[in-house]
Design a protein around this motif. Structure first.
Motif, PDB file in Angstrom:
ATOM      1  N   LEU A   1       0.827  -1.209   0.000  1.00 11.48           N
ATOM      2  CA  LEU A   1       0.000   0.000   0.000  1.00 11.48           C
ATOM      3  C   LEU A   1       0.860   1.258   0.000  1.00 11.48           C
ATOM      4  O   LEU A   1       0.545   2.239  -0.684  1.00 11.48           O
ATOM      5  CB  LEU A   1      -0.940  -0.023   1.212  1.00 11.48           C
TER       6      LEU A   1
ATOM      7  N   GLU B   1      -7.665  -0.112  -3.610  1.00 11.98           N
ATOM      8  CA  GLU B   1      -6.626   0.912  -3.683  1.00 11.98           C
ATOM      9  C   GLU B   1      -7.203   2.262  -4.091  1.00 11.98           C
ATOM     10  O   GLU B   1      -6.765   3.308  -3.610  1.00 11.98           O
ATOM     11  CB  GLU B   1      -5.534   0.491  -4.665  1.00 11.98           C
TER      12      GLU B   1
ATOM     13  N   ASN C   1      -6.129   6.318  -7.446  1.00  7.37           N
ATOM     14  CA  ASN C   1      -4.794   5.861  -7.098  1.00  7.37           C
ATOM     15  C   ASN C   1      -3.768   6.351  -8.112  1.00  7.37           C
ATOM     16  O   ASN C   1      -2.647   6.719  -7.750  1.00  7.37           O
ATOM     17  CB  ASN C   1      -4.737   4.333  -6.992  1.00  7.37           C
TER      18      ASN C   1
END
Length: 344
Positions: free
Chosen positions: A142, A238, A312
């Motif tokens: 992440l 995400e 993202n």
């Protein structure tokens, strides 16, 4: 951790002390009437002891780290192992744990029968044997995507050797994986989503199918925070977590696909829904369907659009400040003040 609420939560957690340790201190093991591990951050080792049963020495759930002299209760363990900061986040995670039906302990002389492949029960078992993400390669994965604020990510877990089979004719492999628990509106786990990762967490695993879901997904989602009158919903984990970097206190949900986003169920208190759009035809279709469903039940639906392909990509390419400025221009003014004050 002070106050009546903290004391009540600690007492309730103490009644399930071993289950708490198995969930949040998976690097340790049971030793008699204690759980033994390195420290409250789930480091492998033997210096910390958690009492699993009430005794004259104290109630279940109390722990002591012989190496440092630190001591505390199970709320401290949840805080440290999950990397949480404020009491509200710790309490939310504790309530989430307490609301999940406990996995029955198998008898020593018998094994549970295998759960049907891909079933909700198989998903629940997978989540139960996974561990918190703090300090694991999930956190690395992440972070590589610009996602560093992990508040409210209690439904994300890490499994070091998650099964992967390319097809029915291929042998089964194991890869580390990010495991996301899919829940219904009541918090019950109905499914799980697996993202297989490279061993160092730098990227997804070099395999043909890097993500798979299992269980009952329709209407349900991977949830970050407890939804009230306002929440955001999008497709990918995400993508949603990238938006959450700018709006850390807003409840959000990842439906895992455009089709499932269009069908996501609405919490009863919801009055305003932010639709986290991906910039593609499937995202446009999900947006239109969701707006129509929300408006039909009196929920104000507002679309949040990324600058590039998704949020993202915005975060990784343009940075958090640019992402925040773009999102601010699309939020209702009252939500800018409520959710973006600390992220502006």
């Amino acid at each position: 951790m002070a106050g009546h609420d903290a004391s009540d939560l600690a007492t309730r957690l103490g009644r399930q002390a071993e289950a708490v340790c198995r969930r949040y201190l998976g690097a340790g093991h049971r030793q008699g009437n204690y759980w033994q591990v390195g420290d409250a951050r789930n480091t492998p080792g033997r210096s910390m002891f958690v009492r699993l049963k009430d005794s004259p020495k104290g109630p279940a759930g109390k722990w002591t780290d012989a190496a440092t002299g630190e001591h505390g209760d199970l709320l401290d363990i949840i805080r440290e192992s999950c990397g949480l900061i404020g009491f509200k986040d710790v309490a939310d995670e504790a309530r989430l744990f307490l609301s999940t039906p406990p996995e029955p302990e198998p008898r020593v002389d018998e094994q549970r029968s295998p759960a049907p492949q891909g079933s909700p029960e198989a998903a629940r078992r997978l989540v139960a044997v996974s561990q918190p993400i703090l300090g694991t390669i999930v956190q690395t994965y992440l972070r590589e995507r610009g996602i560093t604020d992990l508040r409210g990510t209690g439904h994300l877990h890490f499994h070091p050797r998650c099964y992967y089979r390319p097809d029915e004719h291929s042998p089964t492999e194991t890869w580390p994986a990010m495991i996301a628990g899919v829940t219904d509106l009541g918090g019950r786990i109905t499914g799980a989503h697996r993202t297989w990762l490279a061993p160092d967490g730098s990227d997804k695993a070099p395999i043909a199918t890097q993500r798979k879901a299992m269980g009952d997904l329709l209407g349900n989602a991977v949830r970050f925070g407890n939804a009230g009158e306002v929440m955001a919903a999008g497709e990918g984990i995400e993508t949603v977590l990238s938006l959450k970097q700018s709006l850390p206190d807003m409840a959000m949900a990842a439906a895992l696909s455009a089709a499932h986003l269009a069908a996501i169920l609405f919490p009863g208190a919801l009055r305003r829904l932010y639709i986290v759009r991906d910039n593609d035809p499937a995202g446009d279709g999900a947006r239109d369907s969701l707006i129509e469903r929300a408006n039909a039940v009196g929920i104000d639906a507002t679309v949040l659009s990324p600058m590039l392909g998704d949020f993202n990509e915005d975060l990784r390419t343009r940075g958090l400040n640019a992402l925040t400025a773009n999102v601010r221009s699309q939020l209702a003014p009252q939500d800018v003040a409520r959710f973006m004050a600390l992220a502006a």
